[in-house]
Design a protein around this motif. Structure first.
Motif, mmCIF file in Angstrom:
data_model
loop_
_atom_site.group_PDB
_atom_site.id
_atom_site.type_symbol
_atom_site.label_atom_id
_atom_site.label_comp_id
_atom_site.label_asym_id
_atom_site.label_seq_id
_atom_site.Cartn_x
_atom_site.Cartn_y
_atom_site.Cartn_z
ATOM 1 N N THR A 146 0.847 -1.183 0.000
ATOM 2 C CA THR A 146 0.000 0.000 0.000
ATOM 3 C C THR A 146 0.884 1.235 0.000
ATOM 4 N N GLY A 147 0.380 2.294 -0.583
ATOM 5 C CA GLY A 147 1.143 3.534 -0.683
ATOM 6 C C GLY A 147 0.384 4.522 -1.536
ATOM 7 N N ARG A 148 1.123 5.316 -2.286
ATOM 8 C CA ARG A 148 0.518 6.346 -3.135
ATOM 9 C C ARG A 148 0.977 6.151 -4.574
ATOM 10 N N CYS A 149 0.015 6.164 -5.499
ATOM 11 C CA CYS A 149 0.360 6.087 -6.924
ATOM 12 C C CYS A 149 1.020 7.400 -7.343
ATOM 13 N N HIS A 150 1.535 7.427 -8.534
ATOM 14 C CA HIS A 150 2.226 8.611 -9.039
ATOM 15 C C HIS A 150 1.335 9.845 -8.990
ATOM 16 N N ASN A 151 0.074 9.698 -9.444
ATOM 17 C CA ASN A 151 -0.832 10.857 -9.478
ATOM 18 C C ASN A 151 -1.152 11.366 -8.085
ATOM 19 N N CYS A 152 -1.428 10.462 -7.147
ATOM 20 C CA CYS A 152 -1.777 10.884 -5.782
ATOM 21 C C CYS A 152 -0.558 11.456 -5.058
ATOM 22 N N ALA A 153 0.599 10.900 -5.318
ATOM 23 C CA ALA A 153 1.816 11.392 -4.670
ATOM 24 C C ALA A 153 2.152 12.800 -5.140
#
Length: 155
Positions: A146-153
């Motif tokens: 789990t983490g952040r995708c490129h767009n959300c990051a």
């Protein structure tokens, strides 16, 4: 570097046909309801719950489809390699290469829910070996990050 193997990713009618062939090869029938569940799940493009799939089919067929019926079909699809369960989302995604059986890794975005499937046989083989060394026989390793995708990051 990740070891990869050759498999071709399918979609649309080709993917449904591959799924049908894989299910029939496993000795199961490709019923209209199973075809509907597969098509609905494939149309989401993101992990979908049994309730999401049941609601989608209910809308398209203008009749109520029970989630428990969908759950049974999704469990069959997972067992026969037509779909994969994303544990952290309690949801399912279609397997875009149902003729290929291997362990998968999911990258799950905490922001938007996008789930990316990657193959890394070196990593998953290492997990299996570690389990063996611990005296544990893995059936189906599930690796989710789990983490952040490129767009959300970026936001």
């Amino acid at each position: 570097m990740a070891h990869t193997h050759d498999h071709r990713i399918a979609d649309g009618a080709e993917l449904a046909l591959q799924a049908q062939h894989a299910l029939e090869k496993a000795g199961e029938q490709w019923t209209p309801m199973r075809a509907n569940v597969f098509a609905a799940l494939a149309a989401f493009g993101r992990p979908a719950s049994a309730y999401d799939v049941a609601e989608s089919i209910s809308r398209s067929e203008d009749r109520r489809v029970a989630a428990n019926s969908v759950y049974r079909i999704l469990d069959l699809f997972v067992a026969k390699n037509l779909a994969q369960r994303v544990e952290t989302a309690n949801a399912y995604v279609v397997n875009a290469h149902p003729a290929c059986r291997h362990d998968c890794i999911f990258l799950v975005c905490d922001g938007c829910g996008e789930t990316t499937h990657i193959d890394d046989d070196v990593l998953t083989d290492s997990v299996r070996r570690a389990a063996d060394r611990a005296g544990f026989t893995p059936i189906r390793p599930v690796i989710e990050v789990t983490g952040r995708c490129h767009n959300c990051a970026a936001n």
